[in-house]
Design an enzyme around this catalytic site. Structure first.
Site, PDB file in Angstrom:
ATOM      1  N   SER A  65       0.964  -0.964  -0.369  1.00 34.66           N
ATOM      2  CA  SER A  65      -0.229   0.608   0.166  1.00 34.66           C
ATOM      3  C   SER A  65       0.907   0.982  -0.326  1.00 34.66           C
ATOM      4  O   SER A  65      -0.070   2.159  -0.146  1.00 34.66           O
ATOM      5  CB  SER A  65      -1.357   0.124   0.821  1.00 34.66           C
ATOM      6  OG  SER A  65      -1.824  -0.467   1.212  1.00 34.66           O
ATOM      7  N   LYS A  68       0.655   3.855  -2.900  1.00 32.31           N
ATOM      8  CA  LYS A  68      -0.945   5.045  -2.580  1.00 32.31           C
ATOM      9  C   LYS A  68      -0.488   6.357  -2.957  1.00 32.31           C
ATOM     10  O   LYS A  68      -1.032   7.360  -3.047  1.00 32.31           O
ATOM     11  CB  LYS A  68      -1.622   5.121  -1.814  1.00 32.31           C
ATOM     12  CG  LYS A  68      -2.510   3.133  -1.561  1.00 32.31           C
ATOM     13  CD  LYS A  68      -3.582   3.417  -0.769  1.00 32.31           C
ATOM     14  CE  LYS A  68      -4.513   1.915  -0.467  1.00 32.31           C
ATOM     15  NZ  LYS A  68      -3.674   1.045  -0.424  1.00 32.31           N
ATOM     16  N   SER A 125      -5.692   3.682   3.966  1.00 33.03           N
ATOM     17  CA  SER A 125      -5.259   3.134   2.820  1.00 33.03           C
ATOM     18  C   SER A 125      -6.683   2.154   2.103  1.00 33.03           C
ATOM     19  O   SER A 125      -6.458   0.699   2.060  1.00 33.03           O
ATOM     20  CB  SER A 125      -4.222   1.887   3.958  1.00 33.03           C
ATOM     21  OG  SER A 125      -3.662   1.226   2.671  1.00 33.03           O
TER      22      SER A 125
END
Length: 473
Positions: A65, A68, A125
């Site tokens: 993640s 991102k 997230s």
């Protein structure tokens, strides 16, 4: 939870893995349970870019993640260009709604503002919101992912390839600790007015409160932002930044075995980095910073993993966390990688991202009050701080423009930050935001020609873009 002292002693047990041998068959990477094959780390001075410590920093890893960060970087870029606005309404597509957790959970056809989608991506997230942002900003996942990879090359991220905006498992989506440190610096340098999204401790939406997955934000010690990541193939990842005194450091750790051990290791590396900076401030010469870390036990031993444990890959392709409850990205995903990541290529020199008209071009890392204060974006973007007693104003019709933004709050926050950093130059000027057909121009007004010219010269010397504006009429 492991203490920082234990981390420093126990980290002698980290193994340097030069490479893994793979058979031609399409099988996942296999490692012995004690081997730290996923581990990589780097500590960087955010202002200068100096690498203070590196361990497997150019080895290719799965970003999870932390992906991102690039999704948000491109969103910040689109906001600054006026291509999108924070108030834009995003309609959730079937694809976005079908993304697995972590997610916000909106159904296909429901709507959300771009601002809230960004907060959900940074704090929760949320994989579904990252996809929704990609579709809104880039038109589709594939087009946006291509832009992500292109931007990575522009920034000098030579090991990185993106195929999705949220970091869900895909063997083609790879990066390195060094590349992620480059991206973290780029966010602070290029879009400091939006950095607060990455440091918001909590976020409330539709009657629910969400806590940031980055637990270090809640510990104090100057931690103020960036991003966590976890998939089975990557282990527990963290890109963290902290400010202490007038220094800012960025630390990237990839391949942690648990949230707790990863956070403790990041904290230990960060403490050592600031210890090094204090020693330099006292006049101590430290020409080889890597040695400073190694003298304290970081990155030396070839023995099996000790008290800091890192993710290993089983024959089924899944990492085995030592505590299911420690996962900070929600659901754990089965690793999809069935072939080893390519070996690292020789690094090309990083190219600075200096785009015409970009604000700012190369600012020090402590570039906004938001960065240094670690305040919630909600506080900085939705509340107006009570003004201080105004100093005596200069009489004059000249002005200095320091930026133009599509969002009025961002324009005002940027004025506040520039005045904070250049108090002497703007002590008698007024902060003014001029609305010009949807562009909000950040200006210091009420200046004389001489003071305006001198102020702009001072800003230019620190690589802050500015323009002297003559009196109107």
């Amino acid at each position: 939870m492991l203490t920082i002292a234990l981390i420093r002693r126990g980290f002698l047990s980290l193994a340097l893995i030069a490479g893994l041998a793979f058979t031609p068959a399409a099988t996942p990477p296999v490692a012995q349970s004690g081997d730290n094959t996923r581990y990589a780390a780097i500590v960087v001075d955010a202002e200068t870019g100096e690498v203070l410590f590196a361990r497997n920093a150019d080895a290719r890893r799965y970003p999870a993640s932390i992906t991102k960060l690039m999704t948000l970087y491109l969103t910040f870029e689109s906001l600054s260009k006026g291509d999108v606005k924070l108030t834009d309404t995003l309609t959730i597509s079937i694809r976005a709604a079908s993304e697995p957790p972590s997610k916000l959970g909106l159904a296909a056809g429901q709507t959300i503002s771009l601002d809230n989608a960004m907060r959900a991506t940074a704090v929760r997230s949320a994989n579904d919101m990252a996809m929704a942002i990609a579709e809104h900003v880039g038109g589709s996942n594939d087009r946006f992912a291509a832009r992500m990879t292109q931007k990575a090359r522009e920034l000098g991220m030579t090991q990185t390839v993106y195929v999705n905006p949220n970091g869900l498992p895909d063997s083609r989506q790879i990066t390195s600790a060094r590349d992620l440190s480059i991206l973290a610096r780029a966010i602070m340098r290029d879009y400091p007015q939006y950095y607060a999204y990455l440091g918001q401790h909590d976020w409330a939406y539709n009657g629910r409160d969400y806590r940031n997955t980055n637990g270090l934000l809640h510990t104090g010690n100057g931690y103020d932002g960036l991003k966590t990541g976890y998939i089975n193939a990557s282990g527990f990842n963290l890109a963290a930044s902290a400010v202490r005194g007038d220094k800012r450091l960025i630390t990237i750790v990839l391949g942690g075995r648990s949230t707790a051990s990863r956070n403790a290791h990041v904290a230990a590396l960060m403490d050592t980095g600031f210890e090094l900076e204090r020693a330099r401030d006292r006049g101590q010469s430290i020409p080889i910073t890597q040695a400073f870390f190694e003298q304290r036990g970081f990155g030396l031993s070839s023995s099996p993993a000790g008290e800091v444990q890192f993710a290993s890959i089983t024959s089924t392709g899944a990492a085995v966390p030592n505590n299911e409850a420690n996962r900070d990205e929600g659901t754990a995903y089965a690793a999809l990688a069935r072939t080893p990541a390519p070996r690292p290529e020789p690094r090309a020199p990083a190219r600075p991202a200096t785009r015409s008209g970009q604000l700012p071009a190369d600012l020090p890392a402590d570039v906004t009050a938001i960065l240094n204060g670690g305040r919630s974006p909600a506080a900085t973007m939705t509340r107006t701080t009570a003004p201080r007693a105004a100093p005596a104003r200069a009489s004059g019709g000249w002005a200095v423009q320091v930026g133009a933004f599509r969002d009025e709050t961002v324009a005002r926050n940027w004025l506040t930050e520039v005045q904070r950093r250049f108090r002497t130059q703007f002590s008698s000027a007024e902060r003014t935001v001029v609305d010009a057909e949807g562009w909000f121009r950040s200006r210091f007004t009420g200046m004389t020609e001489q003071s305006a010219q001198a102020a702009c010269e001072a800003l230019a010397a620190r690589s802050v873009t500015c323009m002297v504006v003559r009196p109107q009429g």
